[in-house]
Design a protein around this motif. Sequence first.
Motif, PDB file in Angstrom:
ATOM      1  N   VAL A 189       0.834  -1.204   0.000  1.00  0.00           N
ATOM      2  CA  VAL A 189       0.000   0.000   0.000  1.00  0.00           C
ATOM      3  C   VAL A 189       0.865   1.250   0.000  1.00  0.00           C
ATOM      4  N   LEU A 190       1.896   1.276   0.823  1.00  0.00           N
ATOM      5  CA  LEU A 190       2.771   2.441   0.893  1.00  0.00           C
ATOM      6  C   LEU A 190       3.515   2.672  -0.421  1.00  0.00           C
ATOM      7  N   VAL A 191       4.021   1.630  -1.034  1.00  0.00           N
ATOM      8  CA  VAL A 191       4.705   1.768  -2.324  1.00  0.00           C
ATOM      9  C   VAL A 191       3.715   2.237  -3.391  1.00  0.00           C
ATOM     10  N   GLY A 192       2.510   1.686  -3.405  1.00  0.00           N
ATOM     11  CA  GLY A 192       1.491   2.109  -4.365  1.00  0.00           C
ATOM     12  C   GLY A 192       1.143   3.577  -4.214  1.00  0.00           C
ATOM     13  N   TYR A 193       0.956   4.026  -2.993  1.00  0.00           N
ATOM     14  CA  TYR A 193       0.658   5.436  -2.767  1.00  0.00           C
ATOM     15  C   TYR A 193       1.837   6.312  -3.168  1.00  0.00           C
ATOM     16  N   GLY A 194       3.046   5.869  -2.899  1.00  0.00           N
ATOM     17  CA  GLY A 194       4.236   6.633  -3.287  1.00  0.00           C
ATOM     18  C   GLY A 194       4.336   6.817  -4.789  1.00  0.00           C
ATOM     19  N   VAL A 195       4.038   5.762  -5.539  1.00  0.00           N
ATOM     20  CA  VAL A 195       4.048   5.866  -7.001  1.00  0.00           C
ATOM     21  C   VAL A 195       2.971   6.829  -7.469  1.00  0.00           C
ATOM     22  N   TYR A 196       1.765   6.728  -6.912  1.00  0.00           N
ATOM     23  CA  TYR A 196       0.687   7.661  -7.277  1.00  0.00           C
ATOM     24  C   TYR A 196       1.094   9.096  -6.969  1.00  0.00           C
ATOM     25  N   TRP A 197       1.618   9.327  -5.773  1.00  0.00           N
ATOM     26  CA  TRP A 197       2.003  10.667  -5.348  1.00  0.00           C
ATOM     27  C   TRP A 197       3.086  11.247  -6.258  1.00  0.00           C
ATOM     28  N   ALA A 198       4.067  10.438  -6.607  1.00  0.00           N
ATOM     29  CA  ALA A 198       5.200  10.930  -7.392  1.00  0.00           C
ATOM     30  C   ALA A 198       4.858  11.149  -8.856  1.00  0.00           C
ATOM     31  N   PHE A 199       3.952  10.344  -9.427  1.00  0.00           N
ATOM     32  CA  PHE A 199       3.749  10.397 -10.867  1.00  0.00           C
ATOM     33  C   PHE A 199       2.362  10.807 -11.327  1.00  0.00           C
ATOM     34  N   PHE A 200       1.345  10.720 -10.486  1.00  0.00           N
ATOM     35  CA  PHE A 200      -0.013  10.961 -10.967  1.00  0.00           C
ATOM     36  C   PHE A 200      -0.814  11.985 -10.174  1.00  0.00           C
ATOM     37  N   ASP A 201      -0.305  12.495  -9.086  1.00  0.00           N
ATOM     38  CA  ASP A 201      -1.034  13.458  -8.262  1.00  0.00           C
ATOM     39  C   ASP A 201      -1.088  14.809  -8.979  1.00  0.00           C
ATOM     40  N   MET A 202      -2.302  15.291  -9.281  1.00  0.00           N
ATOM     41  CA  MET A 202      -2.453  16.545 -10.012  1.00  0.00           C
ATOM     42  C   MET A 202      -2.059  17.758  -9.178  1.00  0.00           C
ATOM     43  N   ASN A 203      -1.935  17.607  -7.880  1.00  0.00           N
ATOM     44  CA  ASN A 203      -1.518  18.724  -7.042  1.00  0.00           C
ATOM     45  C   ASN A 203      -0.019  18.990  -7.144  1.00  0.00           C
ATOM     46  N   ARG A 204       0.721  18.093  -7.763  1.00  0.00           N
ATOM     47  CA  ARG A 204       2.169  18.254  -7.896  1.00  0.00           C
ATOM     48  C   ARG A 204       2.567  18.740  -9.286  1.00  0.00           C
ATOM     49  N   LEU A 205       1.626  19.199 -10.084  1.00  0.00           N
ATOM     50  CA  LEU A 205       1.934  19.672 -11.430  1.00  0.00           C
ATOM     51  C   LEU A 205       2.732  20.972 -11.373  1.00  0.00           C
TER      52      LEU A 205
END
Length: 136
Positions: A32-48
């Motif tokens: 779960v933590l690795v999955g969330y990390g990948v989402y946060w690093a590559f797909f989170d629209m707040n990090r654009l």
Amino acid sequence: MGINETNVKYEERLFYKKLLKGLIIASLLCIVLVGYGVYWAFFDMNRLPTGEYLTEETSPNGKYTLKAYVTNGGATTSYSIRGELVFNDKANKTKNIYWNYREDTAKIIWTDNNTVVINGHTLEVPNEKFDFRNQR
């Protein structure tokens, strides 16, 4: 086989069951933590990336404003458009709702109070988003 031997074997089995449960829970937590990390690093629209201001249009009822920004990815990537929805009645709270690659202009048309068309992509605000990275 005596009572002590039976008791020891029972306690060993109980220990291994608890150990297995602990390992399963720890493994799931890591996944779960690795999955969330990948989402946060590559797909989170707040990090654009912020980009440079391009244009904006306000909804017919004045509740929302959609601001468009163009980002330059550098020598190896193309321009991208980021669309930021501004909630005019909530102290100008913002939310990224549009991100598209290989665009350098933004045509914004409000068709009604809650529907906006950005470069041909229709979105129902405030819940829908368009992100080219999630398109198949």
